[in-house]
Design an enzyme around this catalytic site. Structure first.
Site, PDB file in Angstrom:
ATOM      1  N   SER A 204       0.822  -1.208   0.000  1.00 47.35           N
ATOM      2  CA  SER A 204       0.000   0.000   0.000  1.00 47.35           C
ATOM      3  C   SER A 204       0.853   1.253   0.000  1.00 47.35           C
ATOM      4  O   SER A 204       0.339   2.352  -0.130  1.00 47.35           O
ATOM      5  CB  SER A 204      -0.921   0.011   1.224  1.00 47.35           C
ATOM      6  OG  SER A 204      -0.152   0.072   2.409  1.00 47.35           O
TER       7      SER A 204
ATOM      8  N   SER B  67       6.451   3.608  13.603  1.00 49.22           N
ATOM      9  CA  SER B  67       6.911   2.882  12.413  1.00 49.22           C
ATOM     10  C   SER B  67       7.127   3.730  11.178  1.00 49.22           C
ATOM     11  O   SER B  67       7.856   3.316  10.272  1.00 49.22           O
ATOM     12  CB  SER B  67       5.932   1.748  12.083  1.00 49.22           C
ATOM     13  OG  SER B  67       4.631   2.266  11.885  1.00 49.22           O
TER      14      SER B  67
END
Length: 325
Positions: A82, A308
């Site tokens: 994605s 992240s």
């Protein structure tokens, strides 16, 4: 009696760290007195938003791609993502002198698509709600003779992602709790391997968006469970089922999965921007959301968070923080 060897070990993570030395950034670990006071614990933030491509994904992608044979490099790499793994594979391919073809959803964030193209990759799009990205990528790889590097279902990917936690723990020493976002499960599988390998008593807590709780359901059921593709601002965690390999690691090593709402993710993004002066994409902010709501780190004296990534453009950041999707 026989035992099955784990697919990834602490030594694998250390080997990946050696391979990434001088290639990936050793990202900073930030502290905040304000955050410590709000949560009642000593918080250490591993800021993978400062990693190359803006997310932890470069670690696993380069670790895997760097092991290809000269013949495989000559033919090129395929991947599906994605956004963040797409950019990571594209950059790893460029660094290694090969090419990349990436299968991306049509609604992938514009900034992630443009960055992937900027690193030189070819993009093939699909509809994430009706298409099977794995099948599309596998067919493409077979047709063109490419080596497929998946976003999480690969031991070298998991080991590479685990280097973020390894670096964090090398800097902080033992932590009571390590909080990690969960999408396909590669980051938390690698992180748990590193954390439990160094400090078996560290509690590893994963965080999913409330709408995408496939790993939480799977751990509770003791088997992989599929859900409809979730609608959440945390696009990097919008998966419908955990990976088979990652789940085999996480069911052994992860202590708990907690959930956060989109509004709680937005609040964490705003807090990071206003108080910590860092930009996080929604998926990167989920561990902070879990900490701020008290769902993770409760009762811990020393807590580490892996933030992240920070791949979000200014317009979408403002839109999401204002309540948009």
């Amino acid at each position: 009696m026989t035992t099955t060897a784990p697919p990834v070990t602490l030594d694998d993570v250390r080997d990946a760290a050696a391979r990434l030395d001088g290639v990936a950034h050793r990202t900073p670990v930030l502290r905040s007195r304000t955050l410590d006071a709000l949560t009642g614990c000593e918080v250490h933030l591993k800021c993978e938003n400062f990693q190359r491509v803006g997310a932890f994904k470069f670690r696993g992608a380069f670790n895997a791609a760097s092991r290809l044979t000269p013949e495989q490099r000559a033919r090129g790499i395929a991947a599906y993502s994605s956004g963040n793994h797409a950019q990571a594979v594209a950059l790893a391919a460029r660094e290694l002198g090969t090419t990349a073809v990436i299968v991306m959803p049509e609604d992938a964030p514009r900034s992630k698509r443009e960055a992937t193209e900027g690193y030189g990759a070819e993009i093939v799009t699909y509809d994430r709600y009706t298409g099977d990205r794995v099948a599309i990528a596998e067919a493409l790889a077979a047709e063109r003779g490419l080596t497929l590097i998946p976003p999480y279902e690969h031991p070298h990917i998991i080991a590479g992602q685990g280097t973020a936690a390894l670096e964090l723990l090398e800097e902080t020493g033992e932590l009571d709790t390590l909080v990690v976002p969960v999408g396909g499960g590669g980051l938390i599988a690698g992180s748990a391997t590193a954390a439990k390998g160094l400090y078996p008593g560290t509690r590893v807590v994963g965080v999913e968006p409330e709408a995408g709780d496939d790993t939480k359901r799977s751990l509770e059921a003791g088997r992989r469970v599929s859900i409809p593709v979730p609608h959440t601002i945390a696009d990097g965690q919008a998966l419908h089922t955990p990976g088979e390999l990652t789940f085999s690691v996480n069911r052994r090593l992860v202590d708990e999965i907690v959930l956060v709402t989109d509004d709680e993710i937005r609040a964490a993004m705003r807090f990071a921007f206003e108080r910590l002066k860092i930009v996080l994409e929604p998926s990167g902010a989920t561990p902070l959301a879990a900490l701020l709501t008290g769902r993770a780190g409760r009762g811990s004296r020393r807590t580490g968070l892996i933030l992240s990534g920070g791949n979000i453009d200014a317009d979408r950041f403002a839109h999401v923080c204002a309540g948009g999707t």
